[in-house]
Design a protein around this motif. Structure first.
Motif, mmCIF file in Angstrom:
data_model
loop_
_atom_site.group_PDB
_atom_site.id
_atom_site.type_symbol
_atom_site.label_atom_id
_atom_site.label_comp_id
_atom_site.label_asym_id
_atom_site.label_seq_id
_atom_site.Cartn_x
_atom_site.Cartn_y
_atom_site.Cartn_z
ATOM 1 N N LEU A 153 0.860 -1.184 0.000
ATOM 2 C CA LEU A 153 0.000 0.000 0.000
ATOM 3 C C LEU A 153 0.890 1.225 0.000
ATOM 4 N N LEU A 154 0.949 1.912 -1.139
ATOM 5 C CA LEU A 154 1.781 3.099 -1.311
ATOM 6 C C LEU A 154 0.888 4.321 -1.094
ATOM 7 N N VAL A 155 1.279 5.187 -0.153
ATOM 8 C CA VAL A 155 0.439 6.299 0.281
ATOM 9 C C VAL A 155 1.140 7.623 -0.009
ATOM 10 N N GLN A 156 0.512 8.478 -0.828
ATOM 11 C CA GLN A 156 1.060 9.814 -1.107
ATOM 12 C C GLN A 156 -0.045 10.859 -0.965
ATOM 13 N N PHE A 157 0.063 11.683 0.061
ATOM 14 C CA PHE A 157 -0.869 12.793 0.276
ATOM 15 C C PHE A 157 -0.107 14.006 0.803
ATOM 16 N N ALA A 158 -0.620 15.174 0.513
ATOM 17 C CA ALA A 158 -0.207 16.462 1.100
ATOM 18 C C ALA A 158 -0.842 17.609 0.346
ATOM 19 N N HIS A 159 -0.952 17.499 -0.999
ATOM 20 C CA HIS A 159 -1.450 18.620 -1.794
ATOM 21 C C HIS A 159 -2.763 19.173 -1.253
ATOM 22 N N LEU A 213 5.259 4.806 2.548
ATOM 23 C CA LEU A 213 4.909 6.227 2.522
ATOM 24 C C LEU A 213 5.760 6.955 1.489
ATOM 25 N N ALA A 214 5.114 7.833 0.732
ATOM 26 C CA ALA A 214 5.818 8.627 -0.284
ATOM 27 C C ALA A 214 5.523 10.099 -0.049
ATOM 28 N N THR A 215 6.561 10.897 0.182
ATOM 29 C CA THR A 215 6.348 12.334 0.311
ATOM 30 C C THR A 215 5.799 12.881 -1.007
ATOM 31 N N ALA A 216 4.981 13.921 -0.914
ATOM 32 C CA ALA A 216 4.249 14.417 -2.078
ATOM 33 C C ALA A 216 5.175 15.003 -3.133
ATOM 34 N N VAL A 269 8.574 2.507 8.686
ATOM 35 C CA VAL A 269 7.930 2.297 7.393
ATOM 36 C C VAL A 269 8.875 2.782 6.303
ATOM 37 N N ALA A 270 8.940 2.055 5.206
ATOM 38 C CA ALA A 270 9.752 2.492 4.074
ATOM 39 C C ALA A 270 9.255 3.844 3.582
ATOM 40 N N LEU A 271 10.187 4.756 3.326
ATOM 41 C CA LEU A 271 9.854 6.104 2.875
ATOM 42 C C LEU A 271 10.459 6.341 1.499
ATOM 43 N N LEU A 272 9.609 6.733 0.548
ATOM 44 C CA LEU A 272 10.053 7.170 -0.771
ATOM 45 C C LEU A 272 10.062 8.691 -0.741
ATOM 46 N N ASP A 273 11.219 9.306 -0.821
ATOM 47 C CA ASP A 273 11.284 10.760 -0.668
ATOM 48 C C ASP A 273 11.104 11.443 -2.020
ATOM 49 N N GLU A 277 12.954 4.545 -6.082
ATOM 50 C CA GLU A 277 12.894 4.583 -4.631
ATOM 51 C C GLU A 277 12.394 3.250 -4.060
ATOM 52 N N LEU A 278 11.446 2.618 -4.726
ATOM 53 C CA LEU A 278 10.990 1.297 -4.287
ATOM 54 C C LEU A 278 12.134 0.292 -4.309
ATOM 55 N N LEU A 279 13.014 0.433 -5.287
ATOM 56 C CA LEU A 279 14.186 -0.440 -5.368
ATOM 57 C C LEU A 279 15.231 -0.049 -4.318
ATOM 58 N N ARG A 280 15.488 1.250 -4.179
ATOM 59 C CA ARG A 280 16.504 1.710 -3.217
ATOM 60 C C ARG A 280 16.159 1.305 -1.792
ATOM 61 N N THR A 281 14.890 1.403 -1.438
ATOM 62 C CA THR A 281 14.453 1.085 -0.078
ATOM 63 C C THR A 281 14.235 -0.417 0.132
#
Length: 265
Positions: free
Chosen positions: A103-109, A147-150, A182-186, A234-238
């Motif tokens: 479950l990849l989650v990206q919110f902030a906008h 989690l993915a930063t926006a 949690v894995a973070l995709l920046d 990022e999915l690969l790096r983490t």
């Protein structure tokens, strides 16, 4: 490189909610199929024919993942971490997600919109509280939260420097990811660096930016592909994904692979 009908169809419809609810336990050639669910906003969402050429990065992600990984893109225009959950969209994902899925989650906008109480969250309190619901919900079902930063908007100062637009939200997500392990995709930091590298004029080619509509938030096909590539790397790096899970990270992705289906009535 030619693209099979199966690949085109998968990428075009991968974003339709619940379309792949049963794929989590399927197997092909002895390899278990997994589903990567996306919970997010308009920057990631599936776009339809009436919105072309606007393109969410979730539409391009399937071209960078191997076939044993299905993308189920539940991202919806205009949603925040709060409104997405309050509308039952998180629960819809959790009712379908299976052990081993992502479950990849990206919110902030839209969390940033303080004038709208149905969407606004405060970075260091309600934003983190809602994100924690996604994390805990995925883990309770044996799935892995990510989690993915926006992704950043196209915003430059008078000296031509790309400037951040998401305030404290990326820092709040980074802190929560560290706290919850949690894995973070920046994606915020990486996209800001990419826009800086490209510059103010060149970035117009990546956004849905025309003389008639100067959209500095949403992408066209080149922009969606570029951001999807950041996500995949990022999915690969983490180590969320292994090398055999990804493909074409350094290859050109033809823009014509992006398609906009007719909206379902």
């Amino acid at each position: 490189m030619s693209l099979s009908r199966r690949q085109v169809t998968s990428a075009a419809v991968a974003s339709v909610p619940l379309a792949f609810a049963a794929t989590g336990t399927a197997r092909a050639g002895g390899r278990r199929h997994r589903t990567l669910y996306i919970a997010g906003d308009s920057t990631a969402a599936q776009k339809y024919a009436d919105a072309a050429p606007e393109t969410g990065w979730g539409m391009a992600l399937p071209f960078l993942l191997h076939r044993h990984l299905t993308v189920a893109n539940h991202a919806v225009n205009g949603r925040s971490s709060k409104s997405f959950a309050d509308e039952g969209r998180l629960e819809a994902i959790l009712s379908s997600i299976r052990p081993g899925d992502l479950l990849l989650v990206q919110f902030a906008h839209n969390d940033e919109k303080s004038a709208d109480p149905t969407r606004y969250t405060e970075p260091w309190s309600t934003y983190q509280e809602y994100l924690r619901r996604y994390v805990e919900g995925a883990r309770a079902r044996g799935a892995r939260p990510v989690l993915a930063t926006a992704v950043e908007r196209r915003r430059f100062d008078g000296d031509g420097r790309a400037v951040p637009s998401h305030g404290e939200y990326p820092a709040a997500m980074r802190a929560l990811a560290a706290e919850e392990r949690v894995a973070l995709l920046d994606v915020q930091a990486l996209s800001l660096a990419l826009w800086q590298e490209l510059g103010a004029e060149e970035t117009k080619r990546y956004f849905n930016w025309t003389a008639a509509e100067q959209d500095n938030t949403h992408f066209n096909p080149p922009g969606a592909i570029a951001v999807a590539r950041l996500v995949a790397r990022e999915l690969l790096r983490t180590r969320v994904l292994a090398p055999h899970d990804v493909r074409r990270l350094d290859d050109e992705i033809p823009q014509e692979w992006i398609t906009w289906p007719e909206a379902v009535a």
